[in-house]
Write a protein that holds these residues in place. Structure first.
Motif, PDB file in Angstrom:
ATOM      1  N   GLY A   2      46.052 147.135  55.996  1.00 47.80           N
ATOM      2  CA  GLY A   2      46.432 148.533  56.188  1.00 47.80           C
ATOM      3  C   GLY A   2      47.478 148.744  57.267  1.00 47.80           C
ATOM      4  O   GLY A   2      48.169 149.770  57.269  1.00 47.80           O
ATOM      5  N   LYS A   3      47.557 147.799  58.197  1.00 48.08           N
ATOM      6  CA  LYS A   3      48.518 147.968  59.300  1.00 48.08           C
ATOM      7  C   LYS A   3      49.950 148.043  58.784  1.00 48.08           C
ATOM      8  O   LYS A   3      50.678 148.977  59.081  1.00 48.08           O
ATOM      9  N   ALA A   4      50.326 147.050  57.990  1.00 49.02           N
ATOM     10  CA  ALA A   4      51.683 147.015  57.439  1.00 49.02           C
ATOM     11  C   ALA A   4      51.889 148.123  56.405  1.00 49.02           C
ATOM     12  O   ALA A   4      52.987 148.678  56.274  1.00 49.02           O
ATOM     13  N   ALA A   5      50.837 148.436  55.692  1.00 48.26           N
ATOM     14  CA  ALA A   5      50.991 149.337  54.542  1.00 48.26           C
ATOM     15  C   ALA A   5      50.874 150.809  54.941  1.00 48.26           C
ATOM     16  O   ALA A   5      51.000 151.689  54.100  1.00 48.26           O
ATOM     17  N   ASP A   6      50.561 151.048  56.204  1.00 49.12           N
ATOM     18  CA  ASP A   6      50.430 152.437  56.670  1.00 49.12           C
ATOM     19  C   ASP A   6      49.282 153.182  55.987  1.00 49.12           C
ATOM     20  O   ASP A   6      49.487 154.256  55.421  1.00 49.12           O
ATOM     21  N   TRP A   7      48.110 152.565  55.995  1.00 48.77           N
ATOM     22  CA  TRP A   7      46.937 153.250  55.456  1.00 48.77           C
ATOM     23  C   TRP A   7      46.173 153.913  56.595  1.00 48.77           C
ATOM     24  O   TRP A   7      46.242 153.469  57.733  1.00 48.77           O
ATOM     25  N   GLN A   8      45.428 154.942  56.253  1.00 50.59           N
ATOM     26  CA  GLN A   8      44.488 155.540  57.202  1.00 50.59           C
ATOM     27  C   GLN A   8      43.104 155.382  56.585  1.00 50.59           C
ATOM     28  O   GLN A   8      42.863 155.840  55.466  1.00 50.59           O
ATOM     29  N   ILE A   9      42.187 154.707  57.289  1.00 47.20           N
ATOM     30  CA  ILE A   9      40.902 154.348  56.717  1.00 47.20           C
ATOM     31  C   ILE A   9      39.756 155.055  57.436  1.00 47.20           C
ATOM     32  O   ILE A   9      39.720 155.068  58.676  1.00 47.20           O
ATOM     33  N   THR A  10      38.858 155.643  56.661  1.00 50.79           N
ATOM     34  CA  THR A  10      37.645 156.219  57.241  1.00 50.79           C
ATOM     35  C   THR A  10      36.446 155.425  56.736  1.00 50.79           C
ATOM     36  O   THR A  10      36.303 155.223  55.529  1.00 50.79           O
ATOM     37  N   VAL A  11      35.630 154.952  57.673  1.00 48.71           N
ATOM     38  CA  VAL A  11      34.412 154.214  57.310  1.00 48.71           C
ATOM     39  C   VAL A  11      33.221 155.111  57.622  1.00 48.71           C
ATOM     40  O   VAL A  11      33.013 155.491  58.780  1.00 48.71           O
ATOM     41  N   ALA A  12      32.462 155.469  56.582  1.00 43.88           N
ATOM     42  CA  ALA A  12      31.376 156.438  56.739  1.00 43.88           C
ATOM     43  C   ALA A  12      30.039 155.763  56.423  1.00 43.88           C
ATOM     44  O   ALA A  12      29.885 155.148  55.371  1.00 43.88           O
ATOM     45  N   ASP A  13      29.115 155.876  57.352  1.00 44.47           N
ATOM     46  CA  ASP A  13      27.785 155.317  57.104  1.00 44.47           C
ATOM     47  C   ASP A  13      26.738 156.217  57.749  1.00 44.47           C
ATOM     48  O   ASP A  13      27.013 156.892  58.738  1.00 44.47           O
ATOM     49  N   TYR A  14      25.536 156.184  57.178  1.00 41.48           N
ATOM     50  CA  TYR A  14      24.411 156.931  57.740  1.00 41.48           C
ATOM     51  C   TYR A  14      24.170 156.492  59.183  1.00 41.48           C
ATOM     52  O   TYR A  14      23.877 157.306  60.044  1.00 41.48           O
ATOM     53  N   ALA A  15      24.363 155.171  59.422  1.00 44.03           N
ATOM     54  CA  ALA A  15      24.232 154.641  60.785  1.00 44.03           C
ATOM     55  C   ALA A  15      25.628 154.531  61.386  1.00 44.03           C
ATOM     56  O   ALA A  15      26.399 153.634  61.031  1.00 44.03           O
ATOM     57  N   LEU A  16      25.956 155.446  62.297  1.00 44.49           N
ATOM     58  CA  LEU A  16      27.300 155.479  62.882  1.00 44.49           C
ATOM     59  C   LEU A  16      27.648 154.139  63.521  1.00 44.49           C
ATOM     60  O   LEU A  16      28.783 153.665  63.417  1.00 44.49           O
ATOM     61  N   GLN A  17      26.647 153.508  64.139  1.00 47.87           N
ATOM     62  CA  GLN A  17      26.890 152.248  64.844  1.00 47.87           C
ATOM     63  C   GLN A  17      27.407 151.169  63.893  1.00 47.87           C
ATOM     64  O   GLN A  17      28.317 150.409  64.234  1.00 47.87           O
ATOM     65  N   LEU A  18      26.817 151.124  62.706  1.00 46.44           N
ATOM     66  CA  LEU A  18      27.260 150.162  61.689  1.00 46.44           C
ATOM     67  C   LEU A  18      28.728 150.382  61.366  1.00 46.44           C
ATOM     68  O   LEU A  18      29.525 149.435  61.281  1.00 46.44           O
ATOM     69  N   ALA A  19      29.094 151.655  61.181  1.00 49.47           N
ATOM     70  CA  ALA A  19      30.482 151.992  60.847  1.00 49.47           C
ATOM     71  C   ALA A  19      31.401 151.611  62.006  1.00 49.47           C
ATOM     72  O   ALA A  19      32.489 151.059  61.803  1.00 49.47           O
ATOM     73  N   GLU A  20      30.962 151.899  63.233  1.00 45.30           N
ATOM     74  CA  GLU A  20      31.788 151.590  64.418  1.00 45.30           C
ATOM     75  C   GLU A  20      32.001 150.087  64.576  1.00 45.30           C
ATOM     76  O   GLU A  20      33.099 149.634  64.902  1.00 45.30           O
ATOM     77  N   GLU A  21      30.924 149.326  64.331  1.00 41.12           N
ATOM     78  CA  GLU A  21      31.037 147.862  64.414  1.00 41.12           C
ATOM     79  C   GLU A  21      32.096 147.344  63.453  1.00 41.12           C
ATOM     80  O   GLU A  21      32.886 146.467  63.787  1.00 41.12           O
ATOM     81  N   LYS A  22      32.116 147.915  62.267  1.00 37.57           N
ATOM     82  CA  LYS A  22      33.050 147.435  61.245  1.00 37.57           C
ATOM     83  C   LYS A  22      34.493 147.828  61.581  1.00 37.57           C
ATOM     84  O   LYS A  22      35.430 147.084  61.291  1.00 37.57           O
ATOM     85  N   VAL A  23      34.661 149.019  62.161  1.00 32.13           N
ATOM     86  CA  VAL A  23      36.006 149.527  62.468  1.00 32.13           C
ATOM     87  C   VAL A  23      36.636 148.758  63.644  1.00 32.13           C
ATOM     88  O   VAL A  23      37.867 148.607  63.729  1.00 32.13           O
TER      89      VAL A  23
END
Lengths: 447, 447
Positions: free
Chosen positions: A24-45
């Protein structure tokens, strides 16, 4: 700028998200990672500047609607039961959808509407289903289109296993590298396949005794038992004149006979609640499926009931799992399948450094110039760790690659699709190969 | 004048209607026999001047409403699925209802409303359920109420069999004396019981291998296999402290091991439609559950698969049924269970002069003055012919007697009932005894 929404940041989403962040860096994407457990999403991001982690409740209609409307592409790694709801919203909002799950009837009916709106709903684009489709269709198309010949037989097996480890005394050579509940319930329902032009059926209680041995050069022997309904692949792959069509699951040698003990006992039954679960021990769980007998041990009764050697490998495999211990199960209620899952988790939950292994194997027979020929194709992928597992990569990378190719404009199919067309499988298999996921093919002539 | 409506005039209604016609002359009853097949109803009515036969379609709302409103008492011999609908109408119209079927949840919820309207909805008043309840509760009440003692163990078995016939070469000693479909599906689901204080579970695929032998003096040995859920009788008979509770089905020796062949093959599965049924032969049906092997016969493959003697009694029993013949099944489509039923009907349909036999056996253990005592009670009833069968009599007479006693004002219970109270079982068992349906009881002291 393309906006990608990833719903679900559990174990199987790790490699997908990592790939999207890198590409996504080169391609100019904006990514949202959504999970019931915010911590899980944050770890992945991982603090990436192109990605945001959000706490997400699928049952919150306002939130799911707002999130989907705010993105261009949705990837759902949620449990499959939520996909029709997500797909409905994608249709309404005019967003593309990617999943690694089987196309349900609820999904299938959206095909025409998605096509009308110019949307792609790509499903079954993970490992199994996913890489199995792509690697099989590549060979099938080669035989049918390039050579103009008919397929005589097709067999396909996949296993999500543990990598061999000489320091592991686990006689099952198996652990929970994916959903434990699905492992316990695997194979339930009637198996249907076709062999040499004859329709064949195997009931669940016979399934684990009818495995076949499969040899993969460099990796040894595996036991393959049949998957539920192979016949549907006649339609999926358009194999209507095929004489043998068989899909199955791979385990390491000895697994199926030991697992069959649970099947024979009825210990995988998920249809009724057992009595007395709060006070139940492992040993009592096993004993509840055996006849009353005040003098014989549970081990002896079990061996006698199922015609097993009292000191043989199956009884030993159960012993290793602690099933003969007077240890409390630790549940307040449960079906036999739930109790068994709880007991298995105590020994089959894998440590963070344990490597998994994905094994996929295909066989294709066809007749050319009067001679029967056979192509075998095998892929063996070993994980790096529990978090960077082969399972996570082989589920997530095909999805990630498909999204990249789609956003690059290389994929023109629309509607509800699975990756059986060359425009899907060719670039995905090519890129997987550069990442080390390669099929070794060999062709032989049969006598 | 009391008006009685009998819904359904099939095989099991013959003895009931005969009894009502006989008793109704003196009692001034008016009886309507309603069946979808007018001829069946007419045959049963036999030109009696107190009875009328009518053609009846349960799905015709106007007709069913009019009929029920025009009578005082309704007896439903229809398939059990129609009973909630009939019961709802009886409640609305203020009519009493009698059935020989199990109380469903839909029926149970009508209890309070029926009581409020002063209506009796008596169910489970046939053979099994019916005579089993009554004969068991008579002994249980004797032990509990007369002696003031607790029951330690209760076992109960019933079989709807063929009467022994030295001229019959049928190795199963079994034929369709009741609904063939129910025979094919018998035992499906998980068996639950309690033995010596331990809850025990048997999955369907193990059920027919875990029979016990039961001896009835003067009638020889029978195989008894467990019925689905014995535990519910803890509530039904209020046996909450009992240590052993087991209900089962009787067959003649050799039946269960031969029937287990069908279970092991998956030939009783009713969950999927088979492929190629229009062209299928008996032999191909069996072969579809066996491995492909171009050199071995179906018989040999079957014997090998299930560990049977190629020339043994189980293979012989299948041979007698014609299962290895290349004879067309004769169906256009079907599940394995439907195909099997069709094949079985060719040999197990009984001739008009073939006598059936009902066998019921109970065991009651209780402790008195420090000694364990056992009461055994057995009833063996032999039919006169296919139309005057023991099955028809033992299902129909309890219902007929109950209706008579009710109309005489001897039964005061209201609401949804089953015949476990003395006011039901005492007069019914007494009158059954005068008709030749007698339990032989014996009591012994256990060591």
């Amino acid at each position: 700028m393309e906006k990608i929404l990833v719903l679900g940041a559990g174990r199987s989403a790790g490699s997908l998200i990592k790939y999207l962040l890198e590409e996504g860096k080169a391609a100019d994407w904006q990514i949202t990672v959504a999970d019931y457990a915010l911590q899980l999403a944050e770890e992945k991001v991982q603090g990436s500047h192109i990605a945001t982690a959000v706490a997400f409740n699928i049952n919150d209609e306002a939130q799911r609607t707002a999130l989907i409307y705010a993105h261009d592409v949705v990837v759902s790694m949620l449990p499959a039961k939520f996909h029709p709801m997500v797909a409905g919203l994608c249709l309404q909002a005019g967003k593309h959808l990617f999943t690694a799950s089987y196309v349900s009837d609820d999904m299938r009916v959206l095909d025409e509407a998605a096509k009308k709106k110019g949307l792609l709903f790509l499903n079954e684009c993970g490992l199994d289903p996913g890489i199995d489709h792509m690697s099989a269709m590549k060979v099938i198309d080669h035989i049918r289109k390039d050579k103009g010949l008919d397929l005589y037989a097709f067999e396909s097996f996949t296993g999500g296993l543990l990598a061999p480890d000489p320091n592991d005394d686990n006689p099952w050579q198996y652990g929970f590298t994916w959903n434990p509940r699905n492992v316990v319930l695997a194979g339930q329902g009637t198996v249907k396949f076709i062999q040499e032009g004859k329709y064949k059926y195997i009931p669940y209680h016979r399934l684990f005794r009818r495995h076949e041995m499969i040899h993969i050069p460099g990796h040894g022997y595996f036991e393959g038992y049949a998957n539920r309904d192979s016949l549907k692949y006649m339609d999926v792959y358009a194999l209507h004149n095929i004489q043998t069509l068989f899909r199955g699951t791979l385990r390491r040698p000895g697994f199926t006979k030991a697992w069959d003990v649970f099947v024979q006992l009825g210990a995988t039954d998920d249809t009724y609640e057992m009595e007395g679960v709060p006070e139940m021990t492992h040993r009592q769980f096993i004993n509840s499926f055996l006849s009353y007998n005040p003098t014989d041990s549970v081990e002896l009764k079990l061996a006698h009931y199922l015609g097993l050697d009292r000191e043989g490998p199956e009884i030993h495999a159960l012993q290793w799992l602690g099933l003969f211990e007077e240890e409390p199960v630790g549940l307040m209620k449960g079906t036999p399948a739930q109790v068994l899952e709880q007991i298995l988790k105590k020994k089959w939950t894998i440590s963070a450094d344990r490597k998994d292994q994905i094994v996929m194997w295909h066989l294709f027979d066809y007749k050319e110039n009067g001679k029967m020929k056979r192509i075998r194709a095998a892929m063996v992928a070993t994980g790096e760790s529990a978090s960077q597992s082969a399972m996570s990569k082989t589920v997530g990378l095909p999805l990630g690659i498909a999204i990249k190719r789609f956003l690059n404009g290389e994929i023109v199919s629309r509607g509800v699709q699975i990756p059986i067309l060359p425009e899907f499988y060719q670039p995905i298999l090519d890129e997987l190969q550069t990442q080390g996921f390669q099929f070794i093919e060999e062709e032989i002539e049969l006598d």
